[in-house]
Design a protein around this motif. Structure first.
Motif, mmCIF file in Angstrom:
data_model
loop_
_atom_site.group_PDB
_atom_site.id
_atom_site.type_symbol
_atom_site.label_atom_id
_atom_site.label_comp_id
_atom_site.label_asym_id
_atom_site.label_seq_id
_atom_site.Cartn_x
_atom_site.Cartn_y
_atom_site.Cartn_z
ATOM 1 N N LEU A 1 -2.279 3.968 -14.168
ATOM 2 C CA LEU A 1 -3.592 3.424 -13.788
ATOM 3 C C LEU A 1 -4.418 4.469 -13.049
ATOM 4 O O LEU A 1 -5.600 4.661 -13.340
ATOM 5 N N ILE A 2 -3.794 5.129 -12.099
ATOM 6 C CA ILE A 2 -4.503 6.128 -11.294
ATOM 7 C C ILE A 2 -4.940 7.298 -12.164
ATOM 8 O O ILE A 2 -6.072 7.774 -12.056
ATOM 9 N N LYS B 1 -10.905 2.581 -15.395
ATOM 10 C CA LYS B 1 -9.785 1.843 -16.006
ATOM 11 C C LYS B 1 -9.147 0.895 -14.992
ATOM 12 O O LYS B 1 -8.866 -0.268 -15.298
ATOM 13 N N ALA B 2 -8.931 1.386 -13.785
ATOM 14 C CA ALA B 2 -8.297 0.554 -12.752
ATOM 15 C C ALA B 2 -9.191 -0.611 -12.355
ATOM 16 O O ALA B 2 -8.714 -1.734 -12.173
ATOM 17 N N GLU C 1 0.836 -1.206 0.000
ATOM 18 C CA GLU C 1 0.000 0.000 0.000
ATOM 19 C C GLU C 1 0.873 1.258 0.000
ATOM 20 O O GLU C 1 0.588 2.221 -0.719
ATOM 21 N N ARG C 2 1.949 1.249 0.779
ATOM 22 C CA ARG C 2 2.861 2.404 0.809
ATOM 23 C C ARG C 2 3.551 2.594 -0.542
ATOM 24 O O ARG C 2 3.724 3.721 -1.013
ATOM 25 N N ILE C 3 3.925 1.506 -1.191
ATOM 26 C CA ILE C 3 4.565 1.596 -2.501
ATOM 27 C C ILE C 3 3.581 2.148 -3.533
ATOM 28 O O ILE C 3 3.935 3.011 -4.345
ATOM 29 N N VAL C 4 2.342 1.674 -3.499
ATOM 30 C CA VAL C 4 1.313 2.186 -4.410
ATOM 31 C C VAL C 4 1.149 3.690 -4.208
ATOM 32 O O VAL C 4 1.113 4.462 -5.170
ATOM 33 N N ALA C 5 1.070 4.125 -2.958
ATOM 34 C CA ALA C 5 0.915 5.557 -2.664
ATOM 35 C C ALA C 5 2.103 6.352 -3.193
ATOM 36 O O ALA C 5 1.935 7.429 -3.775
ATOM 37 N N SER C 6 3.288 5.825 -3.014
ATOM 38 C CA SER C 6 4.489 6.510 -3.475
ATOM 39 C C SER C 6 4.522 6.596 -4.997
ATOM 40 O O SER C 6 4.785 7.655 -5.572
ATOM 41 N N ARG C 7 4.231 5.494 -5.655
ATOM 42 C CA ARG C 7 4.274 5.472 -7.123
ATOM 43 C C ARG C 7 3.130 6.259 -7.739
ATOM 44 O O ARG C 7 3.226 6.702 -8.889
ATOM 45 N N VAL D 1 -7.139 0.255 -6.852
ATOM 46 C CA VAL D 1 -8.552 0.638 -6.851
ATOM 47 C C VAL D 1 -8.933 1.262 -5.508
ATOM 48 O O VAL D 1 -9.628 2.281 -5.457
ATOM 49 N N LEU D 2 -8.464 0.671 -4.419
ATOM 50 C CA LEU D 2 -8.736 1.241 -3.096
ATOM 51 C C LEU D 2 -8.106 2.624 -2.958
ATOM 52 O O LEU D 2 -8.718 3.540 -2.405
ATOM 53 N N LYS D 3 -6.895 2.797 -3.484
ATOM 54 C CA LYS D 3 -6.207 4.091 -3.427
ATOM 55 C C LYS D 3 -7.030 5.158 -4.150
ATOM 56 O O LYS D 3 -7.239 6.256 -3.621
ATOM 57 N N ILE D 4 -7.504 4.840 -5.341
ATOM 58 C CA ILE D 4 -8.297 5.799 -6.104
ATOM 59 C C ILE D 4 -9.577 6.159 -5.339
ATOM 60 O O ILE D 4 -9.992 7.313 -5.331
ATOM 61 N N ALA D 5 -10.168 5.178 -4.676
ATOM 62 C CA ALA D 5 -11.409 5.406 -3.933
ATOM 63 C C ALA D 5 -11.172 6.092 -2.591
ATOM 64 O O ALA D 5 -12.124 6.493 -1.928
ATOM 65 N N GLY D 6 -9.898 6.214 -2.199
ATOM 66 C CA GLY D 6 -9.595 6.837 -0.915
ATOM 67 C C GLY D 6 -9.923 5.948 0.272
ATOM 68 O O GLY D 6 -10.196 6.436 1.371
#
Length: 107
Positions: free
Chosen positions: A29-30, A36-37, A10-16, A74-79
């Motif tokens: 993707l984001i 799309k995601a 999750e931290r890597i996804v947030a960073s990237r 997908v969770l990241k995009i949804a917050g």
């Protein structure tokens, strides 16, 4: 066994997500948005199912990793933080899966 966790991912996804979409698949993707995601997540889910049905353990491992990664995007995009999902999973462990499902208002 690896010490790598979904929280690490999750931290890597947030960073990237902060990178340029030209340089990062996650950022691309984001930038493409939830539709799309989510579509990519669905594709990975289908590929995971196919590997499971084929009893292809190596490919199932690979596809499961893709599935988890794309779910976190997908969770990241949804917050929605992973912690929220983990809290929900923990809540569900207080009773059997059958009882938990029967107790849902939409069941």
């Amino acid at each position: 066994m690896s010490d790598f966790t979904l929280a690490d991912l999750e931290r890597i996804v947030a960073s990237r997500a902060e990178a340029s979409p030209e340089e990062s698949w996650t950022a691309k993707l984001i930038a493409g948005g939830q539709k799309k995601a989510a579509k990519k997540l669905g594709e990975e889910a289908v590929e995971t199912v196919i590997a499971a049905i084929a009893d292809d353990r190596e490919n199932l491992t690979y596809e499961a990793a893709d599935l988890m990664f794309h779910l976190l995007v997908v969770l990241k995009i949804a917050g929605i933080p992973l912690a929220n999902v983990m809290t929900e999973l923990e809540r569900r462990t207080t009773k059997s899966g059958i009882a938990e499902k029967a107790a849902r208002t939409d069941a």
